[in-house]
Design an enzyme around this catalytic site. Structure first.
Site, PDB file in Angstrom:
ATOM      1  NE  ARG A 239      20.424  99.502  89.895  1.00 29.12           N
ATOM      2  CZ  ARG A 239      20.174  98.590  90.839  1.00 29.12           C
ATOM      3  NH1 ARG A 239      18.922  98.298  91.168  1.00 29.12           N
ATOM      4  NH2 ARG A 239      21.166  97.975  91.428  1.00 29.12           N
TER       5      ARG A 239
ATOM      6  NE  ARG B 103      20.228  94.356  96.393  1.00 34.68           N
ATOM      7  CZ  ARG B 103      21.187  94.875  95.639  1.00 34.68           C
ATOM      8  NH1 ARG B 103      22.440  94.731  96.018  1.00 34.68           N
ATOM      9  NH2 ARG B 103      20.906  95.528  94.541  1.00 34.68           N
TER      10      ARG B 103
HETATM   11  P1  AP5 Z   1      25.447  92.447  95.260  1.00 36.50           P
HETATM   12  O1  AP5 Z   1      26.718  91.959  95.827  1.00 36.50           O
HETATM   13  O2  AP5 Z   1      24.691  93.484  96.030  1.00 36.50           O
HETATM   14  O3  AP5 Z   1      25.663  92.957  93.760  1.00 36.50           O
HETATM   15  P2  AP5 Z   1      26.226  94.340  93.250  1.00 36.50           P
HETATM   16  O4  AP5 Z   1      26.926  94.059  91.970  1.00 36.50           O
HETATM   17  O5  AP5 Z   1      26.983  95.036  94.323  1.00 36.50           O
HETATM   18  O6  AP5 Z   1      24.823  95.039  92.968  1.00 36.50           O
HETATM   19  P3  AP5 Z   1      24.292  96.499  93.207  1.00 36.50           P
HETATM   20  O7  AP5 Z   1      22.836  96.416  92.904  1.00 36.50           O
HETATM   21  O8  AP5 Z   1      24.670  97.059  94.533  1.00 36.50           O
HETATM   22  O9  AP5 Z   1      25.103  97.226  92.071  1.00 36.50           O
HETATM   23  P4  AP5 Z   1      24.913  98.548  91.376  1.00 36.50           P
HETATM   24  O10 AP5 Z   1      26.146  98.647  90.584  1.00 36.50           O
HETATM   25  O11 AP5 Z   1      23.663  98.698  90.600  1.00 36.50           O
HETATM   26  O12 AP5 Z   1      24.726  99.567  92.607  1.00 36.50           O
HETATM   27  P5  AP5 Z   1      25.636 100.706  93.240  1.00 36.50           P
HETATM   28  O13 AP5 Z   1      25.289 100.769  94.660  1.00 36.50           O
HETATM   29  O14 AP5 Z   1      27.060 100.571  92.838  1.00 36.50           O
HETATM   30  O15 AP5 Z   1      24.531  91.174  94.985  1.00 36.50           O
HETATM   31  C1  AP5 Z   1      23.181  91.306  94.602  1.00 36.50           C
HETATM   32  C2  AP5 Z   1      22.373  90.145  95.209  1.00 36.50           C
HETATM   33  O16 AP5 Z   1      22.813  88.918  94.611  1.00 36.50           O
HETATM   34  C3  AP5 Z   1      22.562  89.989  96.723  1.00 36.50           C
HETATM   35  O17 AP5 Z   1      21.347  89.613  97.306  1.00 36.50           O
HETATM   36  C4  AP5 Z   1      23.593  88.841  96.839  1.00 36.50           C
HETATM   37  O18 AP5 Z   1      23.435  88.078  98.019  1.00 36.50           O
HETATM   38  C5  AP5 Z   1      23.282  88.018  95.600  1.00 36.50           C
HETATM   39  N1  AP5 Z   1      24.483  87.360  95.048  1.00 36.50           N
HETATM   40  C6  AP5 Z   1      25.727  87.893  94.916  1.00 36.50           C
HETATM   41  N2  AP5 Z   1      26.565  87.017  94.342  1.00 36.50           N
HETATM   42  C7  AP5 Z   1      25.821  85.875  94.077  1.00 36.50           C
HETATM   43  C8  AP5 Z   1      26.137  84.622  93.502  1.00 36.50           C
HETATM   44  N3  AP5 Z   1      27.367  84.331  93.066  1.00 36.50           N
HETATM   45  N4  AP5 Z   1      25.132  83.724  93.403  1.00 36.50           N
HETATM   46  C9  AP5 Z   1      23.877  83.991  93.847  1.00 36.50           C
HETATM   47  N5  AP5 Z   1      23.523  85.182  94.426  1.00 36.50           N
HETATM   48  C10 AP5 Z   1      24.485  86.114  94.539  1.00 36.50           C
HETATM   49  O19 AP5 Z   1      25.085 102.005  92.467  1.00 36.50           O
HETATM   50  C11 AP5 Z   1      23.776 102.493  92.699  1.00 36.50           C
HETATM   51  C12 AP5 Z   1      23.578 103.775  91.907  1.00 36.50           C
HETATM   52  O20 AP5 Z   1      24.482 104.801  92.375  1.00 36.50           O
HETATM   53  C13 AP5 Z   1      23.857 103.696  90.400  1.00 36.50           C
HETATM   54  O21 AP5 Z   1      22.740 103.218  89.690  1.00 36.50           O
HETATM   55  C14 AP5 Z   1      24.161 105.169  90.083  1.00 36.50           C
HETATM   56  O22 AP5 Z   1      23.003 105.941  90.004  1.00 36.50           O
HETATM   57  C15 AP5 Z   1      24.937 105.612  91.302  1.00 36.50           C
HETATM   58  N6  AP5 Z   1      26.396 105.419  91.155  1.00 36.50           N
HETATM   59  C16 AP5 Z   1      27.191 104.583  91.891  1.00 36.50           C
HETATM   60  N7  AP5 Z   1      28.460 104.645  91.498  1.00 36.50           N
HETATM   61  C17 AP5 Z   1      28.485 105.544  90.465  1.00 36.50           C
HETATM   62  C18 AP5 Z   1      29.509 106.015  89.622  1.00 36.50           C
HETATM   63  N8  AP5 Z   1      30.780 105.573  89.744  1.00 36.50           N
HETATM   64  N9  AP5 Z   1      29.190 106.909  88.659  1.00 36.50           N
HETATM   65  C19 AP5 Z   1      27.916 107.375  88.533  1.00 36.50           C
HETATM   66  N10 AP5 Z   1      26.884 106.960  89.302  1.00 36.50           N
HETATM   67  C20 AP5 Z   1      27.169 106.047  90.258  1.00 36.50           C
END
Ligand code: AP5
Length: 205
Positions: free
Chosen positions: A150, A127
């Site tokens: 994370r 990514r």
């Molecule tokens: P992608 O679809 O982006 O995966 P994702 O699970 O959405 O990954 P994130 O990194 O966005 O998740 P996250 O949970 O760490 O982040 P968030 O923004 O929620 O896919 C990743 C890559 O893989 C892409 O390039 C895609 O093309 C590829 N891919 C997807 N599927 C594939 C497949 N089947 N095969 C091959 N490749 C594939 O959170 C960020 C931060 O915000 C957290 O760390 C925390 O600090 C805070 N936060 C967010 N929500 C909360 C909460 N509820 N409580 C407290 N803190 C929070």
């Protein structure tokens, strides 16, 4: 349709949510996206969240519960939603249960995307490379070092939700190691099987 996508960083929650909202005309509610927007806009929430997110920790429950509570009060949430990245702790899940109960709404399913840890780093690296090639700003938490943190946050605080929703008979697990198309197909199959998809909403793209 009201569903939760649960899975570690890089498991494909955002990717699948994007595909499903186009297919079913419902909302994607991503707390990560909302928090990144708050950080960029330097709002009071953003200022509190910035360093925690950059370090791979979780933003305090009361902040994210407040964000989701306000969002669910908006009229467009009535047409259904996919929660992407929320809940992430047991207190967040309990708060969501309370919010839905007060609105007399039912959660259809929690879909867990299961992906090998070794694949997660690879995906995040891909990514980052793709975003750099497009000239986009990469996420500050998308480094190998922060990803380890994370993942530790996920294991310690979010994985207990697997048990939480399994006990409530809401959990459905999908093999997130399949191709993006296959994962979408499997989620679709599940949504049909549990009756979460109404035929009139079943628009193929
Ligand atoms: P992608 O679809 O982006 O995966 P994702 O699970 O959405 O990954 P994130 O990194 O966005 O998740 P996250 O949970 O760490 O982040 P968030 O923004 O929620 O896919 C990743 C890559 O893989 C892409 O390039 C895609 O093309 C590829 N891919 C997807 N599927 C594939 C497949 N089947 N095969 C091959 N490749 C594939 O959170 C960020 C931060 O915000 C957290 O760390 C925390 O600090 C805070 N936060 C967010 N929500 C909360 C909460 N509820 N409580 C407290 N803190 C929070």
């Amino acid at each position: 349709m009201r569903i939760i996508l649960l899975g570690p960083p890089g498991s494909g929650k955002g990717t699948q949510a994007q595909r499903l909202i186009h297919r079913y005309g419902i909302l994607q509610l991503s707390t990560g996206e909302m928090l990144r927007a708050a950080v960029a806009a330097q709002t009071p929430v953003g200022l509190k969240a910035k360093d925690i997110m950059a370090g791979g920790g979780l933003v305090p429950d009361e902040i994210v519960i407040g964000i989701i509570s306000d969002r669910l009060d908006q009229p467009d949430a009535a047409r259904g939603f996919i929660l992407d990245g929320f809940p992430r702790t047991v207190p967040q899940a309990e708060a969501l249960d309370d919010l839905l109960r007060k609105k007399r709404l039912k959660l259809d399913a929690v879909i867990e995307l299961r992906v090998n840890e070794s694949a997660l780093l690879q995906r995040v690296e891909t990514r980052v490379a793709e975003m750099r090639a497009r000239g986009e700003e990469v996420r500050v938490d998308d480094t190998a070092e922060v990803l380890v943190k994370r993942l530790a946050s996920y294991r310690a605080l979010t994985e207990p939700l697997i048990h939480y929703y399994s006990e409530r008979r809401k959990l459905l697990t999908v093999d997130g190691m399949m191709t993006i198309e296959h994962v979408t197909h499997e989620i679709d199959r599940i949504l049909h099987a549990i009756g979460a998809v109404e035929p009139k909403n079943d628009r193929q793209v």
